[in-house]
Motif scaffolding. Structure first.
Motif, PDB file in Angstrom:
ATOM      1  N   SER A 159     -18.209 101.021  85.134  1.00 15.70           N
ATOM      2  CA  SER A 159     -16.880 100.620  85.206  1.00 15.70           C
ATOM      3  C   SER A 159     -16.716  99.160  84.483  1.00 15.70           C
ATOM      4  CB  SER A 159     -16.228 100.487  86.685  1.00 15.70           C
ATOM      5  OG  SER A 159     -16.096 101.792  87.487  1.00 15.70           O
ATOM      6  N   VAL A 177     -14.027  94.037  88.618  1.00 17.37           N
ATOM      7  CA  VAL A 177     -13.916  95.146  89.017  1.00 17.37           C
ATOM      8  C   VAL A 177     -13.549  95.226  90.376  1.00 17.37           C
ATOM      9  CG1 VAL A 177     -14.920  97.459  89.389  1.00 17.37           C
ATOM     10  CG2 VAL A 177     -15.352  96.221  87.083  1.00 17.37           C
ATOM     11  N   LYS A 181      -9.879  90.877  82.035  1.00 12.90           N
ATOM     12  CA  LYS A 181      -9.637  92.087  82.491  1.00 12.90           C
ATOM     13  C   LYS A 181      -9.697  92.717  83.880  1.00 12.90           C
ATOM     14  CE  LYS A 181     -10.381  94.042  77.673  1.00 12.90           C
ATOM     15  NZ  LYS A 181     -10.842  92.739  77.223  1.00 12.90           N
ATOM     16  N   TRP A 182      -8.701  93.214  84.558  1.00 12.22           N
ATOM     17  CA  TRP A 182      -8.769  93.554  85.963  1.00 12.22           C
ATOM     18  C   TRP A 182      -8.792  94.890  86.043  1.00 12.22           C
ATOM     19  CZ3 TRP A 182      -5.073  90.789  89.864  1.00 12.22           C
ATOM     20  CH2 TRP A 182      -5.639  90.664  91.086  1.00 12.22           C
ATOM     21  N   THR A 183      -9.749  95.496  86.649  1.00 14.68           N
ATOM     22  CA  THR A 183      -9.888  96.985  86.437  1.00 14.68           C
ATOM     23  C   THR A 183     -10.408  97.468  88.032  1.00 14.68           C
ATOM     24  OG1 THR A 183     -10.328  98.846  85.418  1.00 14.68           O
ATOM     25  CG2 THR A 183     -12.138  97.429  85.760  1.00 14.68           C
ATOM     26  N   THR A 200     -12.422 100.732  90.422  1.00 12.36           N
ATOM     27  CA  THR A 200     -13.180 102.237  90.324  1.00 12.36           C
ATOM     28  C   THR A 200     -13.319 102.822  91.733  1.00 12.36           C
ATOM     29  OG1 THR A 200     -15.396 102.791  89.722  1.00 12.36           O
ATOM     30  CG2 THR A 200     -15.244 100.702  90.960  1.00 12.36           C
TER      31      THR A 200
END
Length: 379
Positions: A189, A293, A315-317, A319
């Motif tokens: 991720s 993440v 970037k913000w993601t 999982t």
């Protein structure tokens, strides 16, 4: 020799959650034979995960009860239903809360590990009818389609991974959730790069697996963060180069990270399930290319940050299961463990029996363990 129960109802022990925020009760339950494309398995060992505790003790979703929790497990195929082609009785397996049918558009895409047949993240209590476990005439919800706090359970063929017969089930059960979630958060991720700097927030089983994933990906600096300093030595075993206790600092933890790293970390991974820490993890990242993440679970609050944090290139993601496709990822990680490329044993701090499950829950509730593995059945 094991008695052949195929086609019959099996009576066995399970830890039943009758009500929200109440101790589990060891009951005799009935486990029905597997139906079309289903597999009945004998659970040999199961980990007790924070997600089980979250839904039992925190989230107040009463539609989940009565239920049999448990989703991080390993066992042996007892019998198969009509149409099952991938498994035979005696196979060693790990049940999957993230199924992989290999046929839907999501499974066929390399961009995701989701499957249209999966229910992870959706807990509306509508799955009672499909449950194969009953107690005192009541159907019990099979948590995440697994329910490993039971000596036997029935899962869909697409939610089961066959593993190497040499794998010790009382160890590799932890691969069924914590290891894949944390390790994959780093390698799949975040896509941690060699020579990078990483910060891991929360040093439970998922966080330590994330530290291990950062090291495997070649990170040169891995900062492990927790308010419990007793976890720091373990973090160093898994690859942490620095350890930080936020309580030792007067500044917010994201400012501490920015100062320690001359501008911010390249990658951060939140492994707690706390929306405030999710924000701090994002704001610990360097502008321009920092990636944060979310691996910790919660659905009780919204996340927030100032738009400029993202407009400047972070970037913000998130999982689920570390981005691993269920069947493929679990088999791959079990092989990596057997090849001594992944540490698993070091995560397991306590071994107990199913009868001691409430003690195991208390240990986790008070942060006194990393991972407790329960012996459920003998092989």
């Amino acid at each position: 020799m094991q008695k052949d129960h195929s086609g019959q109802i099996i009576s066995c022990k399970a830890a039943v959650a009758w009500e929200f925020d109440k101790p589990l009760v060891i009951e005799e339950v009935e486990v029905a034979p597997p139906q079309e494309k289903e597999v009945r398995i004998k659970i040999v060992a199961t980990g007790v995960c924070q997600s089980d505790l979250y839904f039992l003790l925190k989230c107040m979703n009463k539609a989940l009860f009565p239920s049999v929790f448990g989703h991080e497990a390993a066992g042996i195929v007892e019998s198969i239903g009509p149409g099952v082609t991938e498994f035979q009785p005696g196979d060693k397996v790990i049940p999957l809360f993230m199924p992989q049918c290999r046929e839907c558009h999501l499974c066929k895409s390399p961009k995701t590990n989701l499957c249209v047949n999966g229910s992870a993240g959706h807990f509306d209590g509508k799955n009672f009818e499909s449950s194969r476990i009953t107690c005192k005439g009541k159907k019990l919800l099979q948590f995440l389609g697994v329910s490993s706090f039971s000596e036997y359970t029935v899962v869909k063929e697409l939610a089961l991974a066959k593993i190497d017969p040499a794998a010790p089930l009382d160890k590799v059960c932890v691969i069924g959730c914590a290891i894949c979630t944390g390790y994959g958060a780093a390698v799949n991720s975040a896509k941690v790069e060699p020579g990078s700097t990483c910060a891991v927030f929360g040093l439970g089983a998922v966080g330590l697996a994330a530290v291990m994933g950062c090291r495997a990906a070649g990170a040169k600096r891995i900062i492990a963060i927790d308010i419990n300093p007793e976890k720091f030595e373990k973090a160093k075993i898994f690859g942490a180069t620095d350890v930080v206790n936020p309580n030792d600092h007067s500044k917010p933890i994201h400012q501490v990270m920015v100062e320690m790293t001359n501008g911010g970390v390249d990658y951060s991974i939140e492994c707690i399930g706390n929306v405030e820490i999710m924000r701090r993890a994002l704001e610990s990242c360097i502008p321009g290319w920092g990636v944060s993440v979310i691996a910790g679970w919660t659905n009780m609050q919204d996340i927030s940050t100032q738009p400029i944090q993202l407009m400047t290139g972070r970037k913000w993601t998130g999982t689920l299961f570390g981005g691993f496709k269920g069947k493929d990822g679990v088999s791959q990680m079990v092989k990596a463990y057997l090849d001594k490329k992944v540490m698993v044993d070091e995560l397991i701090t306590h071994n107990m029996t199913l009868d001691q499950i409430n003690e195991a829950i208390t240990l986790m509730k008070h942060g006194q363990c990393i991972r407790t593995v329960l012996s459920v059945s003998t092989q």
